[in-house]
Design an enzyme around this catalytic site. Structure first.
Site, mmCIF file in Angstrom:
data_model
loop_
_atom_site.group_PDB
_atom_site.id
_atom_site.type_symbol
_atom_site.label_atom_id
_atom_site.label_comp_id
_atom_site.label_asym_id
_atom_site.label_seq_id
_atom_site.Cartn_x
_atom_site.Cartn_y
_atom_site.Cartn_z
ATOM 1 N N TYR A 141 1.336 9.057 -1.863
ATOM 2 C CA TYR A 141 2.146 8.227 -0.973
ATOM 3 C C TYR A 141 3.491 7.855 -1.591
ATOM 4 O O TYR A 141 4.440 7.567 -0.870
ATOM 5 C CB TYR A 141 1.409 6.925 -0.635
ATOM 6 C CG TYR A 141 0.374 7.037 0.448
ATOM 7 C CD1 TYR A 141 -0.743 7.847 0.277
ATOM 8 C CD2 TYR A 141 0.500 6.317 1.622
ATOM 9 C CE1 TYR A 141 -1.709 7.931 1.251
ATOM 10 C CE2 TYR A 141 -0.471 6.389 2.611
ATOM 11 C CZ TYR A 141 -1.567 7.199 2.423
ATOM 12 O OH TYR A 141 -2.523 7.273 3.398
ATOM 13 N N LYS A 190 -11.230 14.279 -7.832
ATOM 14 C CA LYS A 190 -11.326 15.734 -7.630
ATOM 15 C C LYS A 190 -11.004 16.379 -8.973
ATOM 16 O O LYS A 190 -10.076 17.183 -9.112
ATOM 17 C CB LYS A 190 -10.335 16.141 -6.516
ATOM 18 C CG LYS A 190 -10.418 17.574 -6.067
ATOM 19 C CD LYS A 190 -11.662 17.911 -5.255
ATOM 20 C CE LYS A 190 -11.718 19.400 -4.947
ATOM 21 N NZ LYS A 190 -13.025 19.810 -4.366
ATOM 22 N N ASP A 223 -15.076 15.547 -2.125
ATOM 23 C CA ASP A 223 -15.703 16.309 -1.037
ATOM 24 C C ASP A 223 -17.192 15.969 -0.920
ATOM 25 O O ASP A 223 -17.717 15.789 0.182
ATOM 26 C CB ASP A 223 -15.449 17.824 -1.180
ATOM 27 C CG ASP A 223 -15.746 18.374 -2.568
ATOM 28 O OD1 ASP A 223 -15.964 17.559 -3.499
ATOM 29 O OD2 ASP A 223 -15.767 19.602 -2.731
ATOM 30 N N ASP A 247 -7.880 6.330 1.588
ATOM 31 C CA ASP A 247 -7.455 6.252 2.987
ATOM 32 C C ASP A 247 -8.461 6.993 3.865
ATOM 33 O O ASP A 247 -8.950 6.471 4.877
ATOM 34 C CB ASP A 247 -6.054 6.870 3.127
ATOM 35 C CG ASP A 247 -5.563 6.852 4.562
ATOM 36 O OD1 ASP A 247 -5.749 5.814 5.233
ATOM 37 O OD2 ASP A 247 -5.009 7.871 5.014
ATOM 38 N N ASP A 251 -11.817 5.369 6.404
ATOM 39 C CA ASP A 251 -11.904 5.609 7.853
ATOM 40 C C ASP A 251 -13.263 6.231 8.185
ATOM 41 O O ASP A 251 -13.903 5.879 9.173
ATOM 42 C CB ASP A 251 -10.785 6.553 8.339
ATOM 43 C CG ASP A 251 -9.589 5.778 8.893
ATOM 44 O OD1 ASP A 251 -9.355 4.634 8.428
ATOM 45 O OD2 ASP A 251 -8.896 6.303 9.782
HETATM 46 C C1 IPM Z 1 -3.986 2.564 6.412
HETATM 47 C C2 IPM Z 1 -3.080 3.371 7.298
HETATM 48 C C3 IPM Z 1 -1.773 3.603 6.561
HETATM 49 C C4 IPM Z 1 -2.088 4.378 5.301
HETATM 50 C C5 IPM Z 1 -0.686 4.313 7.375
HETATM 51 C C6 IPM Z 1 -0.435 3.642 8.709
HETATM 52 C C7 IPM Z 1 0.590 4.451 6.598
HETATM 53 O O1 IPM Z 1 -3.677 4.560 7.665
HETATM 54 O O2 IPM Z 1 -3.626 1.411 6.079
HETATM 55 O O3 IPM Z 1 -5.050 3.052 6.040
HETATM 56 O O4 IPM Z 1 -2.201 5.602 5.346
HETATM 57 O O5 IPM Z 1 -2.198 3.740 4.252
HETATM 58 MN MN MN Z 2 -5.733 4.796 6.962
#
Ligand code: IPM
Ligand code: MN
Length: 357
Positions: A141, A190, A223, A247, A251
């Site tokens: 990032y 990884k 993975d 990240d 999710d």
């Molecule tokens: C999160 C989001 C952000 C990230 C995006 C919106 C930049 O997905 O906070 O997880 O990737 O960190």
């Molecule tokens: Mn995210």
């Protein structure tokens, strides 16, 4: 105590859910004899519209002076043009960097009354209680990136880069958290491919063996982790990993609980204010309809009380209210599984009613 809280409602459903969290925080302040000054500032797409900048100078300055920051969500189709000068997400990355928020805590805990909302089988998700530590100010990032000419057109590059110090500080925080929980730490990387992962492995191994020998520590490749998270999520306690892996895995992990609408997160650095937000995004498809689930943001408010203001009892009071409401069967649309549902505001009212007692 008196605390200064900056609210950044942002875009989409952000303002709708932040308002509910603000009401809950004010109620808790009154109940426990505190005063919270909560002031709102623009950030994200709405700030691009009003100030031409997703993180205006005065917003950043206010955040730096606050005890804590509560964020809704940023982004939406209106600001998605790849040719645009700036994007809402730029503001988010900048605030993380500027406030030094290197540790993103994402608890993934299933609620008994919501077990059937998960797309996974009940026997798999029951009892899951994982605390993710996602590194937030390094890696891909923030590494060098760019484009250069190439015979086929162009070449683009993004760099994953970490220093010993950047790894050590988040690994240490995750170890400390694990010591207060089930004393299990999993480091995800990884290392079979990436040099940067081999440094993560070296640094974390050393910290654990020298400073936290009581921890049960293991390393898992990212993975495989994607797979284990779905097949045996109960085996994990604290998980620490770099920015991009975190990240993606969080999710994925959110689906264990059934709804993104239930999950709060905290971004911490030392010293200075922490930033608290729901994991869900701005959900433009349901913005303005009053049906968003405010519980993730309300629970982010609880994390704010715990981590930035050191108000553990107050934090628990909010969390207990959310537990009660779910047990009693109150649901917003995202977790109602087709049954009756409350509006965003009615759900906020429910939390308030339970806290009032
Ligand atoms: C999160 C989001 C952000 C990230 C995006 C919106 C930049 O997905 O906070 O997880 O990737 O960190
Ligand atoms: Mn995210």
């Amino acid at each position: 105590m008196h605390a200064k809280i900056v609210a950044l409602p942002g875009d989409g459903i952000g303002p709708e859910v932040v308002v509910e969290a603000e009401r809950v925080l004010q109620l808790v302040a009154g109940k426990f004899g505190h005063t919270f000054a909560i002031e709102r500032f623009p950030m994200g797409g709405c700030a691009i519209d009003s100030h031409g900048d997703p993180l205006p100078e005065h917003t950043l300055a206010a955040c730096k002076q606050a005890d804590a920051v509560l964020l809704g969500a940023v982004g939406g189709p209106k600001w998605d043009d790849p040719k645009a000068k700036t994007r809402p997400e730029v503001g988010l990355l900048k605030i993380r960097k500027e406030l030094g928020l290197f540790a993103n805590l994402r608890p993934i805990k299933t609620y008994q009354p919501l077990l059937d909302s998960s797309p996974l089988k009940r026997e798999i998700v029951e009892g899951v209680d994982i605390l993710f530590f996602r590194e937030l100010t390094g890696g891909l990032y923030f590494g060098e990136s760019g484009r250069r000419p190439h015979p086929s057109g162009e070449q683009a590059y993004s760099t994953m880069i970490y220093s010993t110090e950047e790894i050590a500080r988040i690994v240490r925080l995750s170890c400390q958290a694990a010591m207060k929980r089930r004393k299990k730490l999993t480091m995800v990387d990884k290392a079979n491919v990436l040099e940067v992962s081999r440094l993560w492995r070296q640094v974390s191994q050393e910290i654990v063996s020298k400073e936290f020998p009581e921890l049960t520590y293991d390393v898992v490749l990212v993975d495989s982790m994607a797979m284990h998270l779905l097949s045996r999520p109960r085996d994990f306690d604290v998980v620490v990993t770099e920015n991009m892996f975190g990240d993606i895995l969080t999710d994925e992990g959110s689906m264990l609980t059934g709804s993104l609408g239930m999950l709060p997160s905290a971004s911490l650095g030392t010293p200075g204010p922490g930033l608290y937000e729901p994991i869900h995004g701005s959900a433009p498809d349901i913005a303005g309809k009053g049906i968003a689930n405010p519980l993730a943001t309300i629970l982010a408010g609880a994390m704010l009380l715990r981590h930035s203001l050191n108000l553990e009892e107050e934090a628990r009071c909010i969390e207990a209210a959310v537990d009660r409401i779910l047990i009693e069967g109150f649901r917003t649309k995202d977790i109602a599984r087709g049954g009756a549902s409350l509006s965003t505001n009615q759900m906020g009212d429910k939390v308030i009613e339970v806290i009032k007692g």
